[in-house]
Design a protein around this motif. Structure first.
Motif, PDB file in Angstrom:
ATOM      1  N   ILE A  86       0.878  -1.164   0.000  1.00 27.50           N
ATOM      2  CA  ILE A  86       0.000   0.000   0.000  1.00 27.50           C
ATOM      3  C   ILE A  86       0.918   1.217   0.000  1.00 27.50           C
ATOM      4  CG2 ILE A  86      -1.755   1.280   1.276  1.00 27.50           C
ATOM      5  CD1 ILE A  86      -2.616  -1.456   2.483  1.00 27.50           C
ATOM      6  N   SER A  87       0.804   2.053  -1.004  1.00 18.58           N
ATOM      7  CA  SER A  87       1.750   3.149  -1.199  1.00 18.58           C
ATOM      8  C   SER A  87       1.421   4.357  -0.330  1.00 18.58           C
ATOM      9  CB  SER A  87       1.765   3.564  -2.673  1.00 18.58           C
ATOM     10  OG  SER A  87       2.208   2.504  -3.492  1.00 18.58           O
ATOM     11  N   GLY A  88       2.489   5.118   0.003  1.00 20.18           N
ATOM     12  CA  GLY A  88       2.298   6.356   0.748  1.00 20.18           C
ATOM     13  C   GLY A  88       2.141   6.133   2.235  1.00 20.18           C
ATOM     14  N   GLY A  89       1.428   7.037   2.878  1.00 21.33           N
ATOM     15  CA  GLY A  89       1.214   6.988   4.324  1.00 21.33           C
ATOM     16  C   GLY A  89       1.139   8.388   4.898  1.00 21.33           C
ATOM     17  N   PHE A  90       1.256   8.501   6.205  1.00 23.76           N
ATOM     18  CA  PHE A  90       1.304   9.800   6.871  1.00 23.76           C
ATOM     19  C   PHE A  90       2.759  10.233   7.015  1.00 23.76           C
ATOM     20  CE2 PHE A  90      -3.064   9.239   7.796  1.00 23.76           C
ATOM     21  CZ  PHE A  90      -3.559  10.447   8.272  1.00 23.76           C
ATOM     22  N   ARG A  91       3.029  11.509   6.777  1.00 27.59           N
ATOM     23  CA  ARG A  91       4.352  12.056   7.002  1.00 27.59           C
ATOM     24  C   ARG A  91       4.212  13.372   7.759  1.00 27.59           C
ATOM     25  NH1 ARG A  91       6.563  14.919   1.388  1.00 27.59           N
ATOM     26  NH2 ARG A  91       5.191  16.748   1.489  1.00 27.59           N
ATOM     27  N   THR A  92       5.270  13.742   8.499  1.00 22.59           N
ATOM     28  CA  THR A  92       5.333  15.047   9.152  1.00 22.59           C
ATOM     29  C   THR A  92       6.606  15.733   8.703  1.00 22.59           C
ATOM     30  OG1 THR A  92       4.093  14.255  11.072  1.00 22.59           O
ATOM     31  CG2 THR A  92       5.359  16.281  11.343  1.00 22.59           C
ATOM     32  N   CYS A  93       6.443  16.833   7.973  1.00 24.98           N
ATOM     33  CA  CYS A  93       7.571  17.592   7.432  1.00 24.98           C
ATOM     34  C   CYS A  93       7.481  19.023   7.937  1.00 24.98           C
ATOM     35  CB  CYS A  93       7.540  17.571   5.906  1.00 24.98           C
ATOM     36  SG  CYS A  93       7.522  15.919   5.179  1.00 24.98           S
TER      37      CYS A  93
END
Length: 261
Positions: free
Chosen positions: A206-213
């Protein structure tokens, strides 16, 4: 989901570095550890491969009948396994569990896709209560067999200081991101954003996800036609969508998840 059994010793996140025995029938690729060790669940995996469901959305018709966890509350080493069955007429139609404290109580929950053979998929939250692994809450079933959802992950997508959990509802058909909040008892839906997906039929990932930048949390998915990588966050109740570039394979998603796009 792969039928192969994971080999070797699976290390637990325990302070005394005691070795855990290999989880019986752990399905390869499904074993995960808590990246931010806390109270409760320290590792989770799927077990007991089954072919009772012929959907095959992840590339084959092999799913899991059991969810297992290691808990640092369940014994002196933190390697004592607890297990729970998907239930009669159900399977875990997923790649791997996800470990997260969704309600901020300091105890880690486990996020999985639980699927009814007749009613399709639902998002399910499992956790430790009174020393047992139990199902805490679920979203409604999609409502018909051979219909699936693909989790994105968990994070504070709207910047209010609380954690949301999100998935793509029918990533090959409806292509709607649905965002929910867990209060320790129930899941409540907060937002829906159309025109997004994170999985292609037959893919094992499953591609992607949550990120914090730079302190901003976003959900990374693909556009509905799988041509672009999209970052989505919620601000004042509105979805703010940004184009991060073309979907040129798994490396592109990894670059986006590492805040390099």
């Amino acid at each position: 989901m792969r039928l192969a059994v994971a080999a070797g010793l699976l290390a637990c996140l325990v302070t005394d570095a005691a070795a855990c025995t290999t989880p019986p029938q752990a399905i390869a690729g499904s074993f995960v550890t808590d990246k931010q060790p806390g109270v409760g669940v320290s590792a989770a995996w799927f077990a007991e491969a089954t072919t009772i469901y012929d959907h095959g959305i992840l590339g084959d018709a092999v799913e899991a009948a059991t969810l297992s966890v290691n808990s640092n509350l369940a014994g002196p080493t933190g390697c004592d396994a607890l297990s729970i069955a998907a239930g009669e007429g159900h399977v875990f139609e997923d790649t791997a569990p996800r470990i997260f404290d969704l309600d901020g109580d300091g105890r880690k929950e486990v996020i999985v896709v639980r699927t009814s053979l007749t009613q399709g998929a639902q998002l399910a939250i499992y956790g430790l209560r009174d020393g047992d692994l139990t199902i805490l809450s679920t979203t409604p079933y999609i409502g018909q067999t051979h219909r699936w959802l693909a989790p994105i992950g968990a994070g504070d997508i709207d910047g209010d200081g609380r954690i949301e959990v999100a998935y793509i509802d029918r990533p090959h058909l409806a292509k709607v991101m649905r965002v929910w909040r867990f209060d320790g008892v129930a899941l409540t839906e907060g937002y829906r954003i159309e025109g997004l997906t994170n999985h292609r039929i037959g893919d094992r990932t499953i591609s992607g996800g949550f990120r914090t930048c730079d302190g901003v949390t976003e959900a990374v998915t693909a556009s509905a036609d799988w041509s672009r990588i999209i970052a989505t966050r919620i601000e004042e109740g509105r979805a703010l969508v940004r184009d991060l570039g073309p979907t040129s394979g798994t490396a592109a998603f990894a670059t986006a998840m590492n805040c390099k796009q």
